[in-house]
Design an enzyme around this catalytic site. Structure first.
Site, short mmCIF file in Angstrom:
data_model
loop_
_atom_site.label_atom_id
_atom_site.label_comp_id
_atom_site.label_asym_id
_atom_site.label_seq_id
_atom_site.Cartn_x
_atom_site.Cartn_y
_atom_site.Cartn_z
N PHE A 1 31.63 33.46 41.42
CA PHE A 1 32.05 32.56 40.35
C PHE A 1 32.49 31.20 40.87
O PHE A 1 32.47 30.22 40.14
CB PHE A 1 33.22 33.18 39.58
CG PHE A 1 34.52 33.20 40.35
CD1 PHE A 1 35.36 32.10 40.38
CD2 PHE A 1 34.89 34.34 41.06
CE1 PHE A 1 36.54 32.12 41.10
CE2 PHE A 1 36.07 34.36 41.79
CZ PHE A 1 36.90 33.25 41.81
N LYS B 1 20.99 36.95 40.30
CA LYS B 1 22.01 37.62 39.50
C LYS B 1 23.30 36.84 39.71
O LYS B 1 24.06 37.08 40.64
CB LYS B 1 22.17 39.08 39.93
CG LYS B 1 22.70 40.03 38.83
CD LYS B 1 24.06 39.66 38.27
CE LYS B 1 25.18 39.94 39.24
NZ LYS B 1 26.54 39.54 38.65
N GLU C 1 28.95 36.99 36.45
CA GLU C 1 29.06 37.17 35.00
C GLU C 1 30.22 36.35 34.42
O GLU C 1 30.32 36.21 33.19
CB GLU C 1 29.26 38.65 34.66
CG GLU C 1 30.57 39.26 35.10
CD GLU C 1 30.57 39.72 36.56
OE1 GLU C 1 31.55 40.38 36.97
OE2 GLU C 1 29.60 39.41 37.30
N SER D 1 33.37 38.66 48.16
CA SER D 1 34.45 39.31 48.90
C SER D 1 33.89 40.26 49.96
O SER D 1 32.76 40.74 49.87
CB SER D 1 35.35 40.08 47.95
OG SER D 1 34.67 41.20 47.41
N CYS E 1 35.95 30.08 49.88
CA CYS E 1 36.02 30.89 51.10
C CYS E 1 36.32 30.05 52.33
O CYS E 1 36.60 30.59 53.39
CB CYS E 1 34.71 31.67 51.30
SG CYS E 1 33.28 30.62 51.61
N GLU F 1 43.13 38.02 51.56
CA GLU F 1 42.62 36.74 51.10
C GLU F 1 43.19 36.50 49.70
O GLU F 1 42.81 37.18 48.75
CB GLU F 1 41.09 36.74 51.06
CG GLU F 1 40.51 35.39 50.68
CD GLU F 1 38.99 35.38 50.68
OE1 GLU F 1 38.40 34.29 50.82
OE2 GLU F 1 38.38 36.46 50.53
#
Length: 499
Positions: free
Chosen positions: A153, A177, A180, A230, A285, A385
Site C-alpha cells: 500500500f 495484484k 487492496e 513485510s 521500508c 518494524e
C-alpha cells in the site's frame, strides 16, 4: 458534498470488468474515513482468466522487437509525466500521503519507466569466439513468460512501476495484484498504459487478498514473482513460489539505522533524522527508525526533539502538513501498541504523538511524531518494524559498536552515516552488512539504473536475475550514495556500487 463511491474495475483479457466478483473490498480515505470506492475481490476464475490472457498475449509479444518495446515505454512515460499531478492527487486521497510525497511516489515510478526504455542496450547478450577449436559461443537474454507482481500500500504508483514496465519491456507479460488498501492508483496506471498504445492484454490487474496471491504463486503458467512488503509475508511468498518452480524476488521488512558521529553537521543531521523518520508517516521500508548516536553526538537529542515536535500531520492538500495519516485504523493501533510497549519497557519518551488528533478530522488514522531515548536492543520498539512516525535513539561509545549493532539486526535494507570524516565513512561503507548505504544521505534509495540491494532478512531471492557473469550469483552488491561538500560549498553527489 461527498462524491459517491466509485466502482473499481479489474483488467482481465483486455477489458475493464468486475469479473466474477466474490465480494467487494472497500477503499477509504485514511485521513477522513470517507468511502472512496469498492474493488471486486477476484474469483479464482478471474485469476485463471487473467493468466490465460497474459499467456496468449506472450506468444506474440515475445517476438516483438526491442525497438517496439522501447517506443511503448517512451510513450508511456510521456503520458505519466502529463498526468503526474492527477495521479498524485488520486494517490493522496486513497493512501493518506501529502501531495508532495505523492508527487515523489509517481516520479520515482516514471524514472523506472524511462529506464525500461533503455531495453535495446539492457537486453544485449554476450559473445566469445574460439572457446574451443573452431567454436564460438553466443548468449541471448530471452523473455521467460507470464510474470506477476504483488505490491504494498505504501507506494501504490512507484512499486507497480518498478515491476510491470521492466517485465514487459523484456518481452514478458504481467499480472498485477496491487494492495487492496489503495488499488485506484494502480488501475489508473493500467489505463494510461493502454492509452500509450499497449496491447491491453500485456498487463492484467486483479484485486484480492491472500487467496488470490496463493493462486498466483501456485499457477503453473506463472514463471516469475516479484513482491514488496513485510518479512513474514515475503518469506511465505518466497517459500511457496519457489516450491512451485517460480523465480521469486521478495523485498521485505527493515529496521534502518542512521549513525551520527560527533563531527556531523548538527543542523543538517537533525533535519535529516526528523524527515527520514516521520516523513510519509514512517510508512516506507527505507525510513530511518533508529538513530545511533556515537559518543558526544548525543548532544543533538534536545534539538532533535524540537525538530520532530514542529512536524504536524495533516490532509494531503493542507498547508504545512509534514506527512499524512496512516493507511488504516489497524495500522494506527499497531503503532500505538508499540509506543505503549516502549514506555512500559523503560524507554524514555521525549515526544509522544500517540494522542495526536486532527482538529477537523479526528476520525483519521493519525499518529503524531514520537521520539524515544534510552532504547535497548531487546525492546519491541527496536526489534519490530514500527512503520509509523516513531524514532528510537540508541547511544554507543564508538563507530565499531554502532556497526556491530547494525550487523546484529536480522534486517539489512538501508543504513546511513552522518560524518565529516572520509575515513569514518569509508570504514562504515565497507564493514556494515546492509545493502543500501548512505553517507550524509538519510534515505539512500538508488536510482533505477543501480541495484536496490536489501540484505539478510530484508530480501529473499535471486539478486542478479540478469547477471552477465556466473560469479554474480555468488556475490552481494552494495550501493553507496554519498553527499560531500567542496571547499566552494558546492555539493558533490555520487553513487557507487561495491561488489
Amino acid at each position: 458534498m461527498t462524491a459517491s463511491p466509485s466502482e473499481i474495475s479489474q483488467l482481465i483479457g483486455g477489458e475493464f470488468t468486475q469479473g466474477r466478483s466474490q465480494g467487494s473490498i472497500e477503499v477509504f480515505n485514511p485521513a477522513t474515513q470517507e468511502l472512496l470506492g469498492r474493488a471486486p475481490e477476484a474469483h479464482p476464475d478471474d485469476v485463471d482468466a487473467a493468466v490465460a490472457s497474459a499467456l496468449a498475449a506472450f506468444q506474440e509479444w515475445r517476438k516483438s522487437s526491442p525497438q517496439q518495446r522501447m517506443r511503448l515505454m517512451l510513450d508511456y512515460q510521456h503520458l505519466l509525466k502529463a498526468e503526474q499531478k492527477n495521479i498524485a492527487e488520486l494517490l493522496s486521497l486513497e493512501s493518506g500521503k501529502t501531495f508532495e510525497d505523492a508527487m515523489g511516489d509517481v516520479w520515482r515510478g516514471i524514472e523506472v519507466v524511462e529506464h525500461a526504455a533503455s531495453i535495446c542496450s539492457l537486453g544485449m547478450g554476450e559473445t566469445l569466439e574460439n572457446i574451443a577449436s573452431d567454436a564460438d559461443i553466443h548468449s541471448y537474454l530471452q523473455p521467460i513468460g507470464v510474470c506477476t507482481g504483488i505490491t504494498p500500500f505504501n507506494f501504490p504508483a512507484m512499486i507497480p512501476l518498478w515491476m510491470f514496465p521492466l517485465a514487459i519491456a523484456c518481452g514478458n507479460t504481467f499480472v498485477l495484484k496491487p494492495s487492496e488498501q489503495d488499488p485506484m492508483t494502480p488501475m489508473r496506471l493500467a489505463e494510461l498504459f493502454i492509452e500509450a498504445g499497449a496491447d491491453p492484454c500485456l498487463l492484467q490487474v486483479v484485486h484480492g487478498r491472500a487467496a488470490a496471491v496463493d493462486q498466483l504463486l501456485e499457477h503453473p503458467d506463472i514463471q516469475a514473482v516479484s513482491f514488496v512488503g513485510s518479512t513474514p509475508v515475503g518469506r511465505h511468498i518466497y517459500t511457496r513460489g519457489c516450491a512451485h518452480g517460480k523465480r521469486v524476488q521478495a523485498m521485505c521488512g527493515a529496521k534502518n539505522h542512521l549513525v551520527v558521529m560527533p563531527d556531523a553537521d548538527r543542523t543538517g543531521t537533525v533535519n535529516a533524522l526528523a524527515g527520514s523518520a516521520a516523513g510519509a508517516a514512517g510508512q516506507r521500508c527505507m525510513a530511518i527508525s533508529v538513530a545511533v548516536l556515537v559518543g558526544e553526538a548525543d548532544a543533538i537529542v534536545d534539538e532533535l526533539a524540537e525538530a520532530m515536535g514542529r512536524m504536524r500531520p495533516g490532509l494531503w492538500n493542507e498547508d504545512g502538513a509534514a506527512y499524512g495519516a496512516l493507511i488504516s485504523p489497524a495500522a494506527r493501533e499497531r503503532v500505538l501498541r508499540l509506543i505503549g510497549e516502549g514506555k512500559d519497557a523503560g524507554a524514555r519518551c521525549l515526544l509522544d504523538g500517540s494522542g495526536w488528533s486532527h482538529p477537523e478530522h479526528p476520525q483519521g488514522n493519525w499518529v503524531g511524531p514520537t521520539l524515544f531515548a534510552d532504547v535497548t536492543p531487546e525492546m519491541s520498539i527496536y526489534t519490530e518494524e514500527i512503520f509509523g512516525p516513531v524514532l528510537c535513539i540508541v547511544s554507543v561509545d564508538t563507530l565499531d559498536e554502532a556497526i556491530a549493532l547494525i550487523n546484529a539486526n536480522p534486517n539489512g535494507n538501508g543504513t546511513s552515516i552522518f560524518t565529516a570524516s572520509g575515513a569514518s565513512a569509508r570504514h562504515f561503507e565497507h564493514e556494515v552488512r546492509v545493502g543500501n548505504v548512505g553517507v550524509n544521505i538519510p534515505i539512500p534509495v538508488p536510482l533505477p539504473f543501480f541495484n536496490f540491494s536489501g540484505w539478510r532478512g530484508s530480501f529473499f531471492g535471486d539478486l542478479h536475475p540478469y547477471g552477465k557473469q556466473a560469479v554474480r550469483f555468488y556475490t552481494e552488491t552494495k550501493t553507496v550514495t554519498s553527499r560531500w561538500t567542496e571547499a566552494s560549498g558546492e555539493p558533490i553527489n555520487t553513487a557507487i556500487t561495491l561488489k
